[in-house]
Design an enzyme around this catalytic site. Structure first.
Site, PDB file in Angstrom:
ATOM      1  N   ASP A  82     -19.667 -66.858  12.354  1.00 61.82           N
ATOM      2  CA  ASP A  82     -21.053 -67.216  12.666  1.00 61.82           C
ATOM      3  C   ASP A  82     -21.263 -68.721  12.430  1.00 61.82           C
ATOM      4  O   ASP A  82     -20.884 -69.243  11.372  1.00 61.82           O
ATOM      5  CB  ASP A  82     -21.959 -66.386  11.727  1.00 61.82           C
ATOM      6  CG  ASP A  82     -23.428 -66.479  12.071  1.00 61.82           C
ATOM      7  OD1 ASP A  82     -23.743 -66.647  13.260  1.00 61.82           O
ATOM      8  OD2 ASP A  82     -24.256 -66.358  11.145  1.00 61.82           O
ATOM      9  N   HIS A  83     -21.849 -69.387  13.408  1.00 61.35           N
ATOM     10  CA  HIS A  83     -22.258 -70.799  13.250  1.00 61.35           C
ATOM     11  C   HIS A  83     -21.175 -71.734  12.740  1.00 61.35           C
ATOM     12  O   HIS A  83     -21.296 -72.288  11.637  1.00 61.35           O
ATOM     13  CB  HIS A  83     -23.437 -70.915  12.279  1.00 61.35           C
ATOM     14  CG  HIS A  83     -24.733 -70.502  12.893  1.00 61.35           C
ATOM     15  ND1 HIS A  83     -25.380 -71.248  13.843  1.00 61.35           N
ATOM     16  CD2 HIS A  83     -25.495 -69.407  12.688  1.00 61.35           C
ATOM     17  CE1 HIS A  83     -26.491 -70.636  14.204  1.00 61.35           C
ATOM     18  NE2 HIS A  83     -26.574 -69.499  13.527  1.00 61.35           N
ATOM     19  N   GLY A 207     -31.815 -65.092  13.810  1.00 60.14           N
ATOM     20  CA  GLY A 207     -33.045 -65.039  13.007  1.00 60.14           C
ATOM     21  C   GLY A 207     -33.742 -63.699  13.093  1.00 60.14           C
ATOM     22  O   GLY A 207     -34.967 -63.627  13.137  1.00 60.14           O
TER      23      GLY A 207
HETATM   24  P1  13P Z   1     -31.702 -64.266   9.505  1.00 59.63           P
HETATM   25  O1  13P Z   1     -31.046 -64.680   8.219  1.00 59.63           O
HETATM   26  O2  13P Z   1     -33.006 -64.949   9.699  1.00 59.63           O
HETATM   27  O3  13P Z   1     -31.776 -62.815   9.684  1.00 59.63           O
HETATM   28  O4  13P Z   1     -30.764 -64.839  10.677  1.00 59.63           O
HETATM   29  C1  13P Z   1     -29.386 -64.558  10.648  1.00 59.63           C
HETATM   30  C2  13P Z   1     -28.676 -65.279  11.734  1.00 59.63           C
HETATM   31  O5  13P Z   1     -29.222 -65.556  12.773  1.00 59.63           O
HETATM   32  C3  13P Z   1     -27.273 -65.624  11.495  1.00 59.63           C
HETATM   33  O6  13P Z   1     -26.720 -66.383  12.504  1.00 59.63           O
END
Ligand code: 13P
Length: 279
Positions: A82-83, A207
């Site tokens: 992720d990211h 998110g």
């Molecule tokens: P939240 O932490 O707001 O649920 O978002 C998680 C997210 O988008 C991880 O990439």
């Protein structure tokens, strides 16, 4: 079942007009709870490791643990990075056994984001690894102005980005943000619909914590196929640990607290999955 590709999980969601839940792994308990929650719901799941968490847990340690857990799972499990804004790290993850990686070039100018994402798609495909890209800026709910249209994904750009980069999925900014929303988010649904119509690629909603259920359903109906949830997972663990450790001055309740945290996360995962799967 086994380790699954992001492509297969998204196709599953497309066939059923639903979304796959993607949950952040923070530690061993959360990883196991994510997989168990999906097993109990009987659907594929995405266990994703944020680049910052991976640094702490270690690449080889994380991959071997997640792959072992996924191989034993009764449902398909996608192991996702992720990211990552470091394309070299992303390739290392692909080579180490991640099923998919997210390259987050959303802070870069359009052309640079496109070039880097495209190069990563080409390299990762040789390693049988899918890539998620991001266009528009999904910032922090604590500090950024998530209502600002200037940070949102431009539909025409999304179409060009998807076609030229070859990404498997595209994360969009439509009024969503990471963390706890200060005010209820108002997602820009007409923008989402236009992005979907023009790009044709499976869309990702980051998110997920705090987005009302009705908006989740609407986003899915408009083509969101992967929904990320992270904060809710860590809050569930915090709740369980706080409660269990309060009555344990010597700290020996730690194992009970870990078990309680795993259970609490599983409940969150099951609830979100049953919404995302449009059961
Ligand atoms: P939240 O932490 O707001 O649920 O978002 C998680 C997210 O988008 C991880 O990439």
């Amino acid at each position: 079942m086994s380790i699954a590709s992001l492509t297969d999980a998204l196709q599953w969601a497309e066939r059923r007009n639903c979304a796959v839940g993607a949950f952040n792994v923070w530690n061993w308990e959360s990883a196991m709870a994510i997989i168990e929650g999906a097993e109990e719901e009987g659907v594929p799941v995405i266990a994703m490791v944020y680049a910052g968490v991976l640094e702490r847990m270690g690449l080889e340690e994380s991959v071997s643990f997640l792959r072992a857990a996924a191989q034993k799972a009764a449902v398909p499990v996608v192991i996702h990075l992720d990211h990552s804004s470091d394309e070299h790290k992303a390739i290392q993850c692909a080579a180490a056994g991640f099923s998919s990686v997210m390259y987050d070039g959303s802070q870069l100018p359009f052309d640079e984001n496109l070039d880097k994402t495209k190069e990563l798609v080409e390299k990762a495909s040789i390693l049988d690894c899918d890539v998620e890209g991001e266009l528009g800026q999904v910032g922090s709910a604590a500090t950024d102005d998530y209502f600002d249209p200037a940070a949102m994904t431009v539909p025409g750009d999304a179409a060009e980005f998807a076609a030229r980069s070859g990404v498997t999925a595209l994360a969009v900014a439509i009024g969503n943000a990471h963390g706890l929303y200060r005010e209820e988010p108002h997602l820009d649904f007409p923008r989402l619909e236009e992005i979907r119509n023009r790009s044709g690629v499976p869309l990702v909603l980051h998110g997920g914590t705090g987005i009302p259920d009705r908006d989740i359903r609407r986003a899915i109906a408009l083509g969101v196929r992967k929904i990320n949830v992270g904060t809710e997972i860590v809050l569930a663990m915090q709740r369980a640990f706080a409660e269990q450790m309060r009555g344990s001055p010597d700290g020996w309740n730690f194992l009970e607290a870990s078990t309680a945290a795993r259970k609490e996360v599983k409940t969150v995962v099951r609830n979100r999955i049953s919404l995302f799967a449009m059961k």
